[in-house]
Every structure is written in structure tokens, then in C-alpha cells.
Design a protein around this motif. Structure first.
Motif, short mmCIF file in Angstrom:
data_model
loop_
_atom_site.label_atom_id
_atom_site.label_comp_id
_atom_site.label_asym_id
_atom_site.label_seq_id
_atom_site.Cartn_x
_atom_site.Cartn_y
_atom_site.Cartn_z
N PRO A 37 12.01 -1.27 -4.44
CA PRO A 37 10.87 -2.03 -5.05
C PRO A 37 9.84 -0.51 -5.15
N GLN A 38 9.15 -0.97 -6.17
CA GLN A 38 8.03 0.03 -6.69
C GLN A 38 6.62 -0.27 -6.24
N ARG A 39 6.54 -1.49 -5.90
CA ARG A 39 5.16 -2.01 -5.34
C ARG A 39 5.31 -3.05 -4.51
N VAL A 40 4.23 -3.40 -3.84
CA VAL A 40 4.15 -4.80 -3.04
C VAL A 40 4.07 -6.04 -3.80
N GLU A 41 4.99 -6.78 -3.84
CA GLU A 41 4.76 -7.99 -4.68
C GLU A 41 3.72 -9.07 -4.10
N ASP A 42 3.82 -9.17 -2.74
CA ASP A 42 3.15 -10.15 -2.32
C ASP A 42 2.25 -9.58 -0.96
N ASP A 43 0.97 -9.34 -1.16
CA ASP A 43 0.26 -8.83 -0.04
C ASP A 43 -0.72 -9.59 0.41
N SER A 44 -0.59 -10.89 0.31
CA SER A 44 -1.54 -11.95 0.84
C SER A 44 -1.21 -12.93 1.49
N THR A 45 0.16 -13.53 1.46
CA THR A 45 0.74 -14.46 2.23
C THR A 45 0.83 -14.43 3.66
N HIS A 46 0.12 -15.24 4.46
CA HIS A 46 0.27 -15.17 5.99
C HIS A 46 1.60 -15.65 6.40
N THR A 47 2.21 -14.89 7.46
CA THR A 47 3.12 -14.97 8.13
C THR A 47 3.24 -15.32 9.56
N ASP A 48 4.33 -15.74 10.09
CA ASP A 48 4.42 -16.22 11.67
C ASP A 48 4.31 -14.70 12.45
N ALA A 49 4.63 -13.65 11.71
CA ALA A 49 4.82 -12.41 12.33
C ALA A 49 5.04 -11.66 11.43
N ILE A 50 4.46 -10.25 11.72
CA ILE A 50 5.16 -8.89 10.87
C ILE A 50 6.02 -8.36 11.80
N VAL A 51 7.00 -7.88 11.19
CA VAL A 51 8.09 -6.71 11.61
C VAL A 51 8.22 -5.57 10.99
N VAL A 52 8.02 -4.64 12.03
CA VAL A 52 8.13 -3.08 11.50
C VAL A 52 9.21 -2.61 11.91
N LEU A 53 9.96 -1.79 11.26
CA LEU A 53 11.17 -1.24 11.45
C LEU A 53 10.94 0.19 11.65
N THR A 54 10.98 0.90 12.62
CA THR A 54 10.66 2.19 13.09
C THR A 54 11.27 3.16 12.16
N GLY A 55 10.66 4.49 12.04
CA GLY A 55 11.37 5.51 10.94
C GLY A 55 10.34 6.16 10.27
N GLY A 56 8.81 5.96 10.64
CA GLY A 56 7.92 6.89 9.98
C GLY A 56 6.55 6.26 10.51
N ARG A 57 5.70 7.18 10.48
CA ARG A 57 4.25 6.79 10.68
C ARG A 57 3.52 5.95 9.81
N ASP A 58 3.98 5.96 8.44
CA ASP A 58 3.24 5.25 7.46
C ASP A 58 3.75 3.53 7.83
N ARG A 59 4.91 3.33 8.34
CA ARG A 59 5.31 2.06 8.68
C ARG A 59 4.44 1.37 9.46
N ILE A 157 9.41 -11.97 3.71
CA ILE A 157 8.48 -11.24 2.76
C ILE A 157 8.73 -9.73 2.74
N ALA A 158 8.95 -9.18 1.62
CA ALA A 158 9.23 -7.76 1.91
C ALA A 158 7.88 -7.30 1.46
N HIS A 159 7.46 -6.16 2.59
CA HIS A 159 6.14 -5.27 2.39
C HIS A 159 6.96 -3.90 2.46
N PRO A 160 7.22 -3.29 1.46
CA PRO A 160 7.68 -1.88 1.30
C PRO A 160 6.66 -0.90 1.52
N VAL A 161 6.98 0.03 2.18
CA VAL A 161 6.17 1.37 2.23
C VAL A 161 6.64 2.33 1.42
N PHE A 162 6.03 3.27 0.93
CA PHE A 162 6.10 4.33 -0.04
C PHE A 162 5.87 5.73 0.40
N PRO A 163 6.76 6.21 1.32
CA PRO A 163 6.43 7.60 1.70
C PRO A 163 6.16 8.66 0.84
#
Length: 204
Positions: A37-59, A157-163
Motif C-alpha cells: 500500500p502507498q496510502r490508507v484506503e479507508d480511514d473512516s469505517t468503524h470496526t469492532d476492534a483495532i488490532v496493532v501488530l507490534t514492530g515499531g512506535r509508529d504502529r 480493513i487494512a490501515h498501513p503505517v509508513f515508517p
């Protein structure tokens, strides 16, 4: 003479096979880089939960910011190191003390497969139907592959982070980024092969 000729043909065939495999790998790699991904395609849809995979402060920061913005009422952080507590996580995320009650830490995962399995267990306990997945953009294709395998029927829903250190737009100019993407692509291929040959229940 005959045996030498036979050996020569075998060497030629082996060489052709190696060249063909290398060409396939390179072609697949270029496809994979295009899929990052080069950008976040969906930054507004509400979900039941957010999941962060550890691997950096930005995440972590991104996950906490999304929680604070109201895109979900729950945040699950998968793959937390043993001994790291919630206070340290909140501090790493620039401090979101008011969100502590909504954050759950998962300590069972050591890799992406583990992240998917750990999250699937938690999502089943919580009866969740949708998740926003936060991880590095370069890591997103493989993460989605593993999560779709472990959580069939759940909307992701993919929410990529760009270190800043990962220059994916011009990766060929940055040896470190090129090596990271090549390694990630090889892991992605390995995951595809594993899912082909191992049924879902046989996963660890």
C-alpha cells in the motif's frame, strides 16, 4: 563421449531451470512491490476492534490515535514482549492515559502467524465481526494473508503505517528497503505455499 554429452545436457537444463525460476521470482517481486500500500484506503469505517501488530512506535501511536478518534471502542495489541506492561505501551504511544481501559495486550505471538492466531482467539472470545489491522505497509500483504486464513468471515480493513526508514516509493534507490522488501516477499511466498499444503486445522 556419450556420458559427457549427457552431463552437459543436464547442466544446460539445470541452468535453464535456474534462470526460469529467477525470472519468475523477479516478476513476482515486482508484482508484490506494487501490492504494497502507498496510502490508507479507508480511514473512516468503524470496526469492532483495532488490532496493532507490534514492530515499531509508529504502529502503536497510530492504533492509539485511531482509538482516540473513535474508529473503535477496543484496541488489541498483538505480539507484546514479555514483561512490557500497559503503562509502557501507553508511554510509547505518546501518552493516551484515558484509553487504558480500552486496550488489551497479547503476549502469545512471536511472528505474523502467531499474531493472526492470537488475534483470532481473542476475536472469537469477544464475538467480533470486523477488525482494522494496523501494521507496516511493507508487512500488510502477508499480514492480510495470514489474518484472512485465521479469521474467515471477519471483515478486515487494512490501515498501513509508513515508517520514515522504509522508502517504498523508490525502493530501488535504497538498498536497505530493497532488502527488506525482498525478504518480505520471500516470506509471503512461503506463507502461500504453507497454506496450499496445510489445511486450516493443521496450522499451529
Amino acid at each position: 563421449m556419450r556420458s559427457r554429452h549427457v552431463r552437459s545436457r543436464r547442466v544446460d537444463r539445470l541452468g535453464a531451470a535456474v534462470v526460469a525460476m529467477a525470472a519468475l521470482w523477479c516478476g513476482g517481486f515486482l508484482w508484490f512491490v506494487d501490492e504494497v500500500p502507498q496510502r490508507v484506503e479507508d480511514d473512516s469505517t468503524h470496526t469492532d476492534a483495532i488490532v496493532v501488530l507490534t514492530g515499531g512506535r509508529d504502529r502503536l501511536t497510530t492504533g492509539l490515535d485511531l482509538l482516540e478518534a473513535g474508529l473503535s471502542q477496543r484496541l488489541f495489541i498483538s505480539g507484546v514482549y514479555k514483561g512490557v506492561d500497559l503503562a509502557e505501551i501507553i508511554q510509547l504511544g505518546r501518552g493516551h492515559d484515558s484509553l487504558k481501559q480500552a486496550v488489551v495486550l497479547g503476549y502469545a505471538a512471536d511472528d505474523t502467524v502467531g499474531n493472526a492466531i492470537e488475534t483470532a482467539d481473542w476475536a472469537k472470545e469477544q464475538n467480533l465481526r470486523s477488525l482494522r489491522l494496523v501494521t507496516g505497509a511493507y508487512h500488510m500483504p502477508r499480514s492480510l494473508l495470514e489474518f484472512r486464513h485465521a479469521l474467515p468471515g471477519i471483515t478486515l480493513i487494512a490501515h498501513p503505517v509508513f515508517p520514515d526508514a522504509v522508502k517504498s516509493r523508490e525502493w530501488w534507490r535504497w538498498p536497505g528497503t530493497a532488502a527488506l522488501l525482498a525478504t518480505e516477499y520471500s516470506k509471503y511466498l512461503a506463507a502461500i505455499i504453507r497454506h496450499w499444503f496445510l489445511p486450516r486445522k493443521a496450522q499451529p
